[in-house]
Design a protein around this motif. Structure first.
Motif, PDB file in Angstrom:
ATOM      1  N   ARG B 131       0.823  -1.207   0.000  1.00  0.00           N
ATOM      2  CA  ARG B 131       0.000   0.000   0.000  1.00  0.00           C
ATOM      3  C   ARG B 131       0.858   1.259   0.000  1.00  0.00           C
ATOM      4  O   ARG B 131       0.619   2.195  -0.754  1.00  0.00           O
ATOM      5  N   HIS B 132       1.856   1.278   0.871  1.00  0.00           N
ATOM      6  CA  HIS B 132       2.717   2.465   0.929  1.00  0.00           C
ATOM      7  C   HIS B 132       3.510   2.622  -0.354  1.00  0.00           C
ATOM      8  O   HIS B 132       3.664   3.733  -0.872  1.00  0.00           O
ATOM      9  N   PHE B 134       2.744   1.801  -3.354  1.00  0.00           N
ATOM     10  CA  PHE B 134       1.974   2.235  -4.515  1.00  0.00           C
ATOM     11  C   PHE B 134       1.110   3.449  -4.245  1.00  0.00           C
ATOM     12  O   PHE B 134       0.306   3.824  -5.076  1.00  0.00           O
ATOM     13  N   SER B 135       1.256   4.063  -3.066  1.00  0.00           N
ATOM     14  CA  SER B 135       0.544   5.327  -2.867  1.00  0.00           C
ATOM     15  C   SER B 135       1.528   6.416  -2.445  1.00  0.00           C
ATOM     16  O   SER B 135       1.899   7.253  -3.264  1.00  0.00           O
ATOM     17  N   LEU B 138       5.006   6.080  -4.522  1.00  0.00           N
ATOM     18  CA  LEU B 138       4.889   5.603  -5.898  1.00  0.00           C
ATOM     19  C   LEU B 138       6.042   6.101  -6.763  1.00  0.00           C
ATOM     20  O   LEU B 138       6.684   5.321  -7.476  1.00  0.00           O
TER      21      LEU B 138
END
Lengths: 499, 205
Positions: B131-132, B134-135, B138
């Motif tokens: 999650r981290h 790709f957010s 990124l």
């Protein structure tokens, strides 16, 4: 498990299109390189120039935006644009200088130009970084590409030495930087510059982890901008590297490092200014004095310019130690701008005498240059006088702004040392001019008409030196604006790994 | 992770790191490095960063150590007889002592070291990491691929066969001069590369 919502990542084409342009350029160069011989590698250089032009135009759209993208990873502000434009110009001039040099010296063309593009990409990242991770990745992309480029004359032991020294010491300094980043993250809980600023500003007692992290960052950036006592690699790396790459290291790499350095220290570590300002004071004095004094005894012009680059990092640090407002910060940016054009012009002339295979980089080789090539000699003289700080050239105005800012901030002693150093530096700069105009018997220099790329880059460098010197107001205005945009950035997303 | 376990691991990490630089035999150094990396992997797992801990062990202890071992065997490295310069060692020791004293003063004179962290126990799963990545991170994630590409290109630029035109034209006779394409040239390379090592080019000093 909820799916990841990709609409909240703050996607922005504006922030990454210049980067995409350069990476596409690098990849096209590599693909085209399979069809191009090394002696025709100039064609690959033109591909990089096109990519740089595209990146330049795309960067222009970022002007005046002053926002952030990707949850604060990238800053889209005038500060980033200011450095990006100088870096793109410096890279373009480096490529132009290389068009004939790389082919003559038989360097591996495709890899050479692809690495230059990758290095430029890393530099743009450093200029636009909004968090410490991006600064680190930008620094590494730039550094790894330049480590390899320094060793591209593979038959030459000096080039190999330059690459291995630069690589080992650079990797060592990167270790310091990374450790500093880890400690800052540990102390503040975030890698975003704005969040770090908020965390430090809210703190009453100073956390030792923070100070350790600050010290490590200073060491890491000290290596990259080549400040004494972290300068040991500089003369050897500058001397051995292919001369256009030396120019690249002296200008673009140094500017990118300063871009990250200034941004971290003025936007997130500024509450600790009382801690780091004295350290910068000492680094500035050491860099100016050691750089100028050791430059006096050099007989090789690349080594001389390396020590001169160390000294000029010292002058920029004078401004940085004293910078406490927009004008002062703008003065540092203007200094770096003026230094970039001056150095590019000077190194252009060094490239003209250095033919890759046979290196003519001794100061004695410049004897009598004015008789055979009055244009080259005049260009070199203008750049050297600008480095000395003679009016009405760029170097004078830049030094004037920096010293005035330091005086305003009450750093009188520092300014006296800096001015004395400028006087010392005149001796070795003028020594080269004397050799060119008043001595006889240097080396024969190939006609410049066969080397249009080199000619254009020298001309642009000299034109910049004169323009910045005679009419500095708009550029100084841009520099002050740029610095203000970095300081007064609207609050970005304060993202951390913590809940 | 209990404090006792942490101190055990921390001391072991420091000792094995010393072992890497203090031993003469390169294979022994390598073993000490393996202990060090394993130790840090265990520490990651103990802090709840399970993914990172296992990646550390798989990549560093598994892949990279084996690569090191191959290189050492390939180059047939022996125990070094190099003893170092006494003056430099003295200088280094004084510097290290000064640094240690400085750190000690720094830590003794501050009330406490505070970190806002310490909640990593719930964060180390592969889901959170992904999650981290790709957010929040990124751009950093994507740039890493470019960084690796640049490193590969740099390695190829330095290690590929010598530039044909400039490097060999003087030394390697006429068979290269008449070759028309790079591919033809590279076919005759294996012969001429040997020639080059025996006939150093003039002016390459």
């Amino acid at each position: 498990m909820t799916p990841l919502n990709l609409t909240t990542i703050d996607f922005s084409w504006l922030a990454i299109l210049p980067l995409i342009a350069l990476s596409v350029g690098a990849i096209v160069v590599m693909l085209a390189g399979t069809r191009v011989d090394d002696e025709d590698s100039a064609a690959l250089g033109f591909i990089v120039l096109v990519a740089l032009l595209a990146a330049f135009l795309l960067t222009m759209f970022e002007l005046g935006q002053n926002t952030a993208a990707f949850r604060g990873s990238l800053a889209v502000d005038d500060y980033a644009v200011f450095f990006e434009v100088i870096i793109i110009i410096a890279t373009a001039l480096t490529v132009a200088m290389s068009l004939e040099y790389a082919a003559d010296a038989g360097l591996a063309g495709a890899e050479y130009y692809a690495l230059v593009a990758f290095a430029a990409l890393g530099m743009l990242l450093m200029a636009a970084a909004g968090d410490l991770i991006i600064i680190f990745l930008g620094l590494e992309t730039m550094s790894i590409a330049v480590y390899a480029l320094a060793g591209f004359i593979r038959r030459d032991a000096k080039s190999n030495e330059a690459a291995i020294k630069y690589f080992l010491l650079g990797a060592f300094s990167t270790g310091f930087l990374l450790y500093g980043i880890a400690l800052l993250y540990g102390a503040t809980g975030s890698v975003r510059l704005t969040a770090i600023h908020a965390s430090i500003a809210a703190r009453t007692a100073v956390n030792p982890l923070l100070l350790l992290g600050l010290g490590m960052l200073l060491i890491g950036f000290g290596f990259k901008v080549a400040a004494v006592p972290f300068h040991m690699w500089t003369p050897d790396a500058y001397e051995g590297a292919p001369t256009p790459i030396t120019a690249f290291m002296a200008v673009a790499v140094k500017l990118a490092a300063f871009a990250g350095f200034l941004r971290i220290f003025f936007t997130s570590l500024d509450p600790l200014a009382t801690e780091w300002s004295p350290v910068l004071w000492a680094l500035a004095v050491l860099s100016m004095t050691a750089g100028n004094v050791i430059a006096l005894v050099q007989s090789n012009i690349k080594r001389m310019l390396a020590y001169s680059a160390i000294a000029h990092a010292g002058y920029a640090l004078v401004g940085m130690a004293a910078a406490n407002g927009r004008e002062a910060g703008g003065a540092v940016l203007y200094y770096l701008l003026a230094y970039a054009f001056t150095s590019l012009g000077a190194f252009g002339v060094v490239v003209a005498l250095d033919r890759g295979a046979e290196s003519h980089a001794q100061i004695d080789d410049y004897r009598g240059l004015a008789r055979d090539h009055p244009g080259l000699a005049a260009a070199m003289a203008v750049c050297l006088l600008s480095l000395t700080g003679v009016p009405p050239l760029a170097g004078f105005v830049a030094k004037f702004y920096v010293f005035a800012a330091a005086l305003n901030a009450g750093f009188t002693g520092l300014v006296i040392i800096a001015v004395l150093n400028s006087v010392v530096s005149a001796y070795y700069y003028v020594g080269v001019i004397v050799a060119m105009y008043m001595r006889e018997g240097g080396v024969a220099v190939e006609s410049m008409s066969r080397r249009p790329g080199l000619l254009i880059s020298i001309a642009v460098g000299v034109a910049g030196v004169i323009a910045l010197g005679i009419y500095p107001q708009p550029y100084m205005g841009a520099a002050v604006n740029a610095f203000a945009s970095a300081l007064g950035r609207p609050a970005l997303h304060a993202v951390s790994m913590l809940p | 992770m209990s404090l006792g376990l942490f101190f055990f691991l921390a001391v072991l990490a420091a000792l094995s790191a010393l072992g890497v630089i203090a031993q003469r035999n390169p294979v022994h150094c390598l073993l000490a490095l393996a202990v060090n990396l394993l130790d840090i992997g265990v520490m990651f797992v103990g802090l709840g960063a399970v993914t990172v801990g296992f990646l550390q062990i798989i990549i560093y202890v598994g892949a990279i150590m084996v690569l090191f071992l191959f290189v050492i065997w390939l180059l047939n490295l022996q125990a070094e007889g190099f003893s170092g310069y006494l003056g430099l060692k003295l200088f280094g020791a004084i510097g290290a002592a000064a640094l240690a004293a400085e750190f000690a003063t720094l830590f003794l004179h501050t009330s406490r070291i505070s970190t806002p962290g310490a909640s990593a126990l719930t964060q180390g799963t592969i889901t959170t990491l992904g999650r981290h990545l790709f957010s929040d991170y990124l751009v950093a994630f994507e740039i890493t691929s470019l960084l690796l590409l640049a490193a590969v290109v740099g390695a190829i630029g330095l290690a590929r066969r010598p530039p044909l035109s400039a490097g060999l034209s003087a030394a390697a006779g006429s068979d290269l001069a008449t070759a028309e394409s790079p591919r033809q040239m590279s076919r005759s390379m294996s012969v001429s590369a040997e020639q080059q090592t025996t006939t150093p080019r003039a002016g390459s000093a």
